[in-house]
Design an enzyme around this catalytic site. Sequence first.
Site: not given
Ligand code: F6P
Length: 555
Positions: A218, A224, A279-280, A365, A396, A516
């Site tokens: 987003k 990452e 995002g979620r 979250e 199990h 972060k």
């Molecule tokens: O660190 C949490 C977060 O901001 C989530 O809310 C989000 O889904 C994820 O990181 C990834 O963010 P982005 O889509 O901006 O890379």
Amino acid sequence: MTLTQVAGLGDMRRSVASGRAWQALIGHHRKIADLSLSELFDEDPKRGERLCAEAAGFYLDYSKNRITDETLTLLTDLARSQGLSERIAAMFRGDTINTTENRAALHVALRAPVGTHIELDGRDVVAEVHDMLARMADFSEGVRTARLRGHAGAPLRNVINIGIGGSDLGPEMAYEALRHYSQRDMRFRFVSNVDATAFVEATRDLQASETLFIVCSKTFKTQETLENAQAARAWCVGQLGDEAAVASHFAAVSSNVPGAIEFGIAQDRVFGLWDWVGGRYSMDSAIGLSLMLAIGPAQFEEMLSGFRAMDEHFQNAPLPANLPVLMGLLAVWYADFFGAQTHAVLPYDQYLVHLPAYLQQLTMESNGKRVTQEGLEVDYATAPIIWGEVGTNGQHSFYQLLHQGTTLIPCDFIGFGQGLNPLGRHHDILMANLIAQTEALAFGKTEAELRAEGSPAALVPHRCLPGNRPSSTLLAQRLTPHTLGALVALYEHSVFTQGVIWNIDSFDQWGVETGKVLAQRTLPELESKPMPELHHDSSTNTLIRRYRALRDGAV
Ligand code: F6P
């Protein structure tokens, strides 16, 4: 406009826990806490037929919960006192309900039918959504039919989604859930972790000439994702020997379109996202592009119709017959009145293997918050820890604790009338286990039963199951794109209901920021030579030194 004005509520600065409805629930809980499910079922032999509700293809049996009719009345009173109906209307209208980020939380617009009018900042949101869906459909069909090909002319048969959090968990969960409906000559993989193993293992048996990367972020700023996207670009250019290959092997989904273009992704392959989609809450937006590539636009639309059916139910059904409201209120009941700290989600369908992980982000979250919308510390529990596993695997491993452990863990069981891969007796066996588990949790195994069965006296206490462990069961006919959409919307709205009761902002996630920032500060301390002076606490300083020594082979 303040939240109170938006929702037309009273003074929300007073804790919900000091309100009349909450206090009534405390008194009521004292009265019924010792009542057992066995007693409740004995008192009302039709309880199992009565305490159920249906919507959007789902049947919810909530009779095996530790509630009476009065509990439901008091919980719905609580919902009313928190202005739930007004808040639902506010969300669907596009009001600024995400107050700390000053924006709407309008994921329901992602599945609104053409012609629905939702205007935000003078723009027709639904028209923009449908334009984006049309672009996604054109691109997906192009790749699926090999009209759009790789740099060297090969069909793109491998799709790798690069993203993390909401840009990964939703697409991966949904792809796996609907794999049965996917184009089987294509491979779909998901790279999220910045651990290089994730990228290397996802690409080791693939040819770059046949591989499409979809970079989902987003913000297009997530470390990452950008690191993995750089690795993907190097891998692709390295194999194909031409920088220009990036244009045909990459697409992006982001609300930061300039960021994606700057990365080198062709403008017509950047699919936009709006700031009002969290995002979620984004798997049914362009973040679901990998899913659309897998199942095709028509089945993606089927999934949207499932979301829509649950949205309409949530908006229109009376609170006591409203599935997301019932599930949300039950979550509050156990978290705040029984002190349950966790909640298990147990899908009896192999395709839903990633549902618990998806719901962890959605729930934790969203509602893992410790202050109210007004910034005051809460004096009640908020989101429980969500966890789970597909049945019967969990039986199990951890069900022992569900049956005889010392903590109360409410469970959601999810099952289907028909399996998607009929094979001998498998499906009946699977479902017999689901149904039996709900019975065993609720009614247990008494000492008297064990003695009657001739159990050795010394083993009776070990074999006894106290029962009275609550569960809800969701059943639908088949796992289809439609039922998946309805199921996800059901949990989205249950989470919303809980957030309204707790008076928290379910749409921000400030808690993840500090980690972060600290990682950004730590990275140069790991990389720079010589090691800089460290100014952390003694544990952190020592860990940094030990890591460097281990990495450099100095210990
Ligand atoms: O660190 C949490 C977060 O901001 C989530 O809310 C989000 O889904 C994820 O990181 C990834 O963010 P982005 O889509 O901006 O890379």
